[in-house]
Design an enzyme around this catalytic site. Structure first.
Site, PDB file in Angstrom:
ATOM      1  N   ILE A   4      45.605  23.376  26.061  1.00 48.16           N
ATOM      2  CA  ILE A   4      44.894  23.323  27.347  1.00 48.16           C
ATOM      3  C   ILE A   4      43.538  24.028  27.281  1.00 48.16           C
ATOM      4  CG2 ILE A   4      47.072  23.083  28.600  1.00 48.16           C
ATOM      5  CD1 ILE A   4      46.482  25.867  29.802  1.00 48.16           C
ATOM      6  N   ASP A  36      47.137  21.922  38.955  1.00 49.46           N
ATOM      7  CA  ASP A  36      47.230  22.061  37.488  1.00 49.46           C
ATOM      8  C   ASP A  36      48.482  21.343  36.982  1.00 49.46           C
ATOM      9  OD1 ASP A  36      44.936  23.565  37.068  1.00 49.46           O
ATOM     10  OD2 ASP A  36      45.971  25.490  37.252  1.00 49.46           O
ATOM     11  N   LYS A  52      44.267  33.068  40.986  1.00 46.06           N
ATOM     12  CA  LYS A  52      45.209  32.011  41.390  1.00 46.06           C
ATOM     13  C   LYS A  52      46.394  32.554  42.207  1.00 46.06           C
ATOM     14  CE  LYS A  52      44.046  28.610  37.887  1.00 46.06           C
ATOM     15  NZ  LYS A  52      44.475  27.715  36.814  1.00 46.06           N
ATOM     16  N   SER A  93      32.036  27.305  34.239  1.00 51.20           N
ATOM     17  CA  SER A  93      32.902  26.241  34.765  1.00 51.20           C
ATOM     18  C   SER A  93      32.233  24.864  34.708  1.00 51.20           C
ATOM     19  CB  SER A  93      33.288  26.550  36.219  1.00 51.20           C
ATOM     20  OG  SER A  93      33.988  25.443  36.758  1.00 51.20           O
ATOM     21  N   GLY A 148      42.405  19.834  26.454  1.00 50.49           N
ATOM     22  CA  GLY A 148      42.283  20.553  27.723  1.00 50.49           C
ATOM     23  C   GLY A 148      41.332  19.895  28.714  1.00 50.49           C
ATOM     24  N   ALA A 207      48.682  29.776  33.498  1.00 50.78           N
ATOM     25  CA  ALA A 207      48.655  28.355  33.174  1.00 50.78           C
ATOM     26  C   ALA A 207      50.019  27.867  32.671  1.00 50.78           C
ATOM     27  CB  ALA A 207      47.583  28.084  32.125  1.00 50.78           C
TER      28      ALA A 207
HETATM   29  P1  NAP Z   1      46.328  34.333  31.377  1.00 52.89           P
HETATM   30  O1  NAP Z   1      47.188  34.321  32.589  1.00 52.89           O
HETATM   31  O2  NAP Z   1      45.369  35.452  31.160  1.00 52.89           O
HETATM   32  O3  NAP Z   1      47.324  34.241  30.095  1.00 52.89           O
HETATM   33  C1  NAP Z   1      46.839  34.358  28.787  1.00 52.89           C
HETATM   34  C2  NAP Z   1      47.958  34.067  27.784  1.00 52.89           C
HETATM   35  O4  NAP Z   1      47.401  34.156  26.458  1.00 52.89           O
HETATM   36  C3  NAP Z   1      49.123  35.069  27.841  1.00 52.89           C
HETATM   37  O5  NAP Z   1      50.324  34.410  27.521  1.00 52.89           O
HETATM   38  C4  NAP Z   1      48.734  36.052  26.735  1.00 52.89           C
HETATM   39  O6  NAP Z   1      49.829  36.758  26.166  1.00 52.89           O
HETATM   40  C5  NAP Z   1      48.156  35.118  25.702  1.00 52.89           C
HETATM   41  N1  NAP Z   1      47.277  35.840  24.772  1.00 52.89           N
HETATM   42  C6  NAP Z   1      46.035  36.331  25.024  1.00 52.89           C
HETATM   43  N2  NAP Z   1      45.552  36.948  23.921  1.00 52.89           N
HETATM   44  C7  NAP Z   1      46.518  36.855  22.960  1.00 52.89           C
HETATM   45  C8  NAP Z   1      46.618  37.302  21.605  1.00 52.89           C
HETATM   46  N3  NAP Z   1      45.618  37.977  21.006  1.00 52.89           N
HETATM   47  N4  NAP Z   1      47.750  37.016  20.902  1.00 52.89           N
HETATM   48  C9  NAP Z   1      48.774  36.328  21.494  1.00 52.89           C
HETATM   49  N5  NAP Z   1      48.727  35.875  22.779  1.00 52.89           N
HETATM   50  C10 NAP Z   1      47.615  36.153  23.494  1.00 52.89           C
HETATM   51  O7  NAP Z   1      45.438  33.008  31.283  1.00 52.89           O
HETATM   52  P2  NAP Z   1      45.819  31.540  31.839  1.00 52.89           P
HETATM   53  O8  NAP Z   1      45.314  31.374  33.217  1.00 52.89           O
HETATM   54  O9  NAP Z   1      47.255  31.314  31.564  1.00 52.89           O
HETATM   55  O10 NAP Z   1      44.871  30.636  30.887  1.00 52.89           O
HETATM   56  C11 NAP Z   1      45.145  30.502  29.504  1.00 52.89           C
HETATM   57  C12 NAP Z   1      44.169  29.502  28.882  1.00 52.89           C
HETATM   58  O11 NAP Z   1      44.329  28.231  29.503  1.00 52.89           O
HETATM   59  C13 NAP Z   1      42.684  29.851  29.059  1.00 52.89           C
HETATM   60  O12 NAP Z   1      42.030  29.549  27.847  1.00 52.89           O
HETATM   61  C14 NAP Z   1      42.216  28.918  30.172  1.00 52.89           C
HETATM   62  O13 NAP Z   1      40.838  28.603  30.058  1.00 52.89           O
HETATM   63  C15 NAP Z   1      43.068  27.691  29.888  1.00 52.89           C
HETATM   64  N6  NAP Z   1      43.266  26.840  31.075  1.00 52.89           N
HETATM   65  C16 NAP Z   1      42.852  25.545  31.002  1.00 52.89           C
HETATM   66  C17 NAP Z   1      43.041  24.696  32.101  1.00 52.89           C
HETATM   67  C18 NAP Z   1      42.567  23.276  32.013  1.00 52.89           C
HETATM   68  O14 NAP Z   1      42.424  22.615  33.076  1.00 52.89           O
HETATM   69  N7  NAP Z   1      42.381  22.727  30.841  1.00 52.89           N
HETATM   70  C19 NAP Z   1      43.648  25.171  33.275  1.00 52.89           C
HETATM   71  C20 NAP Z   1      44.069  26.509  33.312  1.00 52.89           C
HETATM   72  C21 NAP Z   1      43.873  27.340  32.197  1.00 52.89           C
HETATM   73  P3  NAP Z   1      50.323  38.166  26.808  1.00 52.89           P
HETATM   74  O15 NAP Z   1      51.211  37.805  27.967  1.00 52.89           O
HETATM   75  O16 NAP Z   1      51.040  38.841  25.697  1.00 52.89           O
HETATM   76  O17 NAP Z   1      49.080  38.915  27.231  1.00 52.89           O
END
Ligand code: NAP
Length: 284
Positions: A221, A111, A76, A23, A244, A138
């Site tokens: 992001i 967020d 979360k 982080s 991001g 997210a």
């Molecule tokens: P999450 O709840 O685990 O969701 C992950 C998403 O990615 C789901 O839609 C998942 O699809 C998809 N995914 C994962 N592997 C995949 C693959 N091989 N092919 C297609 N889709 C795939 O995670 P999250 O909390 O939403 O976070 C997602 C990303 O956003 C992370 O990289 C995190 O670091 C980033 N983020 C950044 C910020 C920022 O402040 N910049 C804030 C929050 C999050 P399925 O539903 O099919 O599994």
């Protein structure tokens, strides 16, 4: 003191997640505390997945006198469940990335405002049509941010179709098949990747931008690497991009103000500190 670090200054707040060692939040809060002359630190607090572990850790942190915590994957939704009260944004998102401890524990979702601020900072006001890739935690915040920006024609594509359909129903969006995601690009004003694809250690995001509407904004992001392949391709095609890191910095503002009681400004100097750290880690 809970956490994986032994800082010199009294611990005011931290970030709870699993894993959490990567982080950048301690650098953000540390810089703001330094600027404000506040003797307080912000630490990384690893807490294993599962609500019971999370709730126990929050009870401990409260009794140790922390003012609050940021919460990241996979906690979360646990944060919202643990809180005594929640802001409208957190309740709507069904997830919280901030808990403030007091006579009651209050959940907030910064967020949403963080992503909206990132778009305002790095791009123009978007047109009415957006395509959101991903339907995880997210994505919910991003969808609410888009709606707050007046983007009301939102389509969502996700590998697991049922999750896209559930979000579409909850937020009044159109769900499209993951395999047909490129079909929507010709009418897209703002494309947002909220999946973990393209992140260091994850598979790349397969997406041709050939048909993307001229002048569309492209946001990712994912912030490690800072310039994802998606953003690189978009820039090469002349699109405005939103990264991001901008969202990460802006989502941190309300927590710092609430817990440290100082001013929190997102600027180039702060970005430079984070970029230097990503460079040190080979994540540019
Ligand atoms: P999450 O709840 O685990 O969701 C992950 C998403 O990615 C789901 O839609 C998942 O699809 C998809 N995914 C994962 N592997 C995949 C693959 N091989 N092919 C297609 N889709 C795939 O995670 P999250 O909390 O939403 O976070 C997602 C990303 O956003 C992370 O990289 C995190 O670091 C980033 N983020 C950044 C910020 C920022 O402040 N910049 C804030 C929050 C999050 P399925 O539903 O099919 O599994």
């Amino acid at each position: 003191m809970a956490g994986d670090e032994t800082p010199q200054a009294p611990v005011v707040a931290g970030v709870v997640g699993w894993p959490v060692g990567h982080s950048l939040s301690p650098l953000i809060h540390g810089e703001w505390a330094r600027r404000a002359g506040i003797d307080g630190s912000y630490i990384r607090i690893p807490v294993e997945p599962g609500y019971e572990d999370f709730a126990r850790a929050m009870d401990d942190l409260k009794s140790q006198g922390l003012k609050g915590v940021n919460v990241t994957i996979p906690h979360k939704e646990h944060a919202l469940r643990y809180a005594d009260a929640a802001s409208e944004a957190a309740a709507k998102a069904g997830a919280a990335n901030m808990l403030t401890f007091g006579t009651e524990t209050r959940a907030e979702n910064s967020d949403i405002a963080g992503f909206a601020a990132a778009v305002r900072e790095q791009a123009d006001a978007p047109g009415p049509y957006a395509l959101v890739l991903g339907a995880g935690g997210a994505a919910r915040g991003v969808i609410l941010a888009l709606q707050s920006l007046g983007v009301d024609g939102i389509s969502i594509a996700n590998r697991t179709k049922e999750k896209a359909e559930a979000l579409a129903e909850a937020f009044g969006l159109a769900a499209i098949d993951w395999d047909r995601r490129e079909d929507a690009l010709a009418t897209t004003d703002l494309l947002v990747n909220t999946t973990s694809l393209g992140m260091t250690g994850e598979p790349p995001l397969e997406l041709s931008l050939e048909s993307l509407r001229l002048g569309a904004i492209v946001a990712d992001i994912v912030y490690s690497p800072l310039e994802t392949k998606l953003l690189k391709w978009a820039k090469a095609k002349g699109h405005k991009t939103v990264d991001g890191l901008a969202m990460l910095m802006h989502q941190a503002v309300p927590g710092f103000k609430a817990w440290f009681g100082g001013d929190a400004v997102v600027d180039e100097a702060l970005r430079a500190i984070l970029v230097a750290e990503l460079k040190k880690r080979g994540r540019l």
